[in-house]
Design a protein around this motif. Structure first.
Motif, short mmCIF file in Angstrom:
data_model
loop_
_atom_site.label_atom_id
_atom_site.label_comp_id
_atom_site.label_asym_id
_atom_site.label_seq_id
_atom_site.Cartn_x
_atom_site.Cartn_y
_atom_site.Cartn_z
N ASP A 53 0.68 -1.15 0.14
CA ASP A 53 0.05 -0.16 -0.02
C ASP A 53 0.79 1.37 0.02
N SER A 54 0.36 2.43 0.27
CA SER A 54 1.20 3.63 -0.11
C SER A 54 1.88 3.79 1.07
N SER A 55 1.89 3.05 2.27
CA SER A 55 2.54 3.45 3.29
C SER A 55 4.08 2.87 3.08
N ASN A 58 7.03 5.28 2.58
CA ASN A 58 6.95 6.60 3.43
C ASN A 58 8.86 6.70 3.62
#
Length: 273
Positions: A53-55, A58
């Motif tokens: 996912d986008s995390s 980070n």
């Protein structure tokens, strides 16, 4: 207070404000040099792939922001190449100015289609990612050379429409997907993974593929167990792309090597400015 003294005090105060960046004779936009610097740089759009996912971006996002780049980490639906590309294309049209578009894994198929015909996209960065020709799917390309063990780790969840969501078995996730990611972090990634439909993995790319006309960069994970490194090199060579290999890099190289990933993305941004 005498006029001379008052003028001197005001002059000293103005100098202090100038030094602090609060007041400027250059106009209101000059009050924030860092924001002005950000606006002069392309927006970096990060597109995750399957089982992520986008995390996961980070570490890369933090570094890009620190270096003054505007960043958008797109939420990839993982429902199908054409529909996912349509969603990303809509997002791209909302961004003003130049864009460097980055895709990981299945996200490479999505950026290749979504960027076609978009003159704002100045560079494509494939991070352990697919760069297909029309008629090729993720499943096709993964099987082009031996080495992928992904199929053995997938756990299906039947959907009401007859399709199947695919997850990587959490117990096998680190070994398969993120072998060079610290165990605690890999465990979190396994829990937070987002599934992809079986139909998306088998859906052919269609229409023009942007890497034919946009300068492309390939960060190749040399210990990838999802997309064999030989496949990544094959795609980079036919795209005449700029290549950087990460020895020992797993499929999650964007998470395990955020510094290398960020530097490579920023190189693409500089060289295509």
């Amino acid at each position: 207070m005498s006029r001379i003294r008052r003028t001197r005090v005001l002059g000293l105060a103005a100098s202090a404000l100038l030094a602090a960046g609060i007041f400027s004779t250059a106009g209101p936009s000059a009050a924030s040099a860092t924001h002005g610097q950000s606006r002069s740089k392309p927006t970096i759009v990060l597109v995750h792939g399957a089982f992520a996912d986008s995390s996961g971006w980070n570490g890369v996002t933090r570094r890009l922001l620190d270096d003054g780049y505007p960043v958008v980490a797109a939420a990839n639906p993982l429902r199908g190449v054409a529909s996912d590309a349509t969603a990303l294309k809509a997002l791209l049209t909302s961004i003003k100015g130049p864009v460097v578009l980055v895709g990981h894994s299945y996200g490479g198929l999505v950026i290749s289609t979504a960027a076609a015909g978009n003159a704002n996209v100045r560079a494509l960065v494939y991070v352990a990612a697919f760069a297909p020709e029309p008629g090729e799917s993720a499943a096709d390309l993964s099987a082009k050379y031996p080495g992928s063990t992904l199929g053995e780790t997938l756990r299906p969840v039947p959907l009401s429409d007859g399709d199947v969501d695919q997850y990587v078995d959490q117990a096998l996730f680190r070994k398969q997907f993120a072998a060079d990611v610290p165990a605690r972090d890999a465990a979190l990634m396994a829990v937070a993974q987002r599934p992809i439909t079986a139909s998306a993995l088998n859906e052919d790319a269609t229409g023009p593929q942007a890497w034919h006309g946009v300068r492309s960069y390939f960060l190749i994970a040399e210990a990838d167990k999802n997309i064999p490194p030989a496949v990544q090199h094959f795609m980079a060579e036919r795209a005449h792309g700029v290549v950087k290999s990460v020895k020992g890099g797993s499929h999650a190289v964007f998470a395990s090597q955020p510094g290398i990933s960020t530097s490579f993305i920023e190189r693409a941004a500089r060289e295509t400015a």
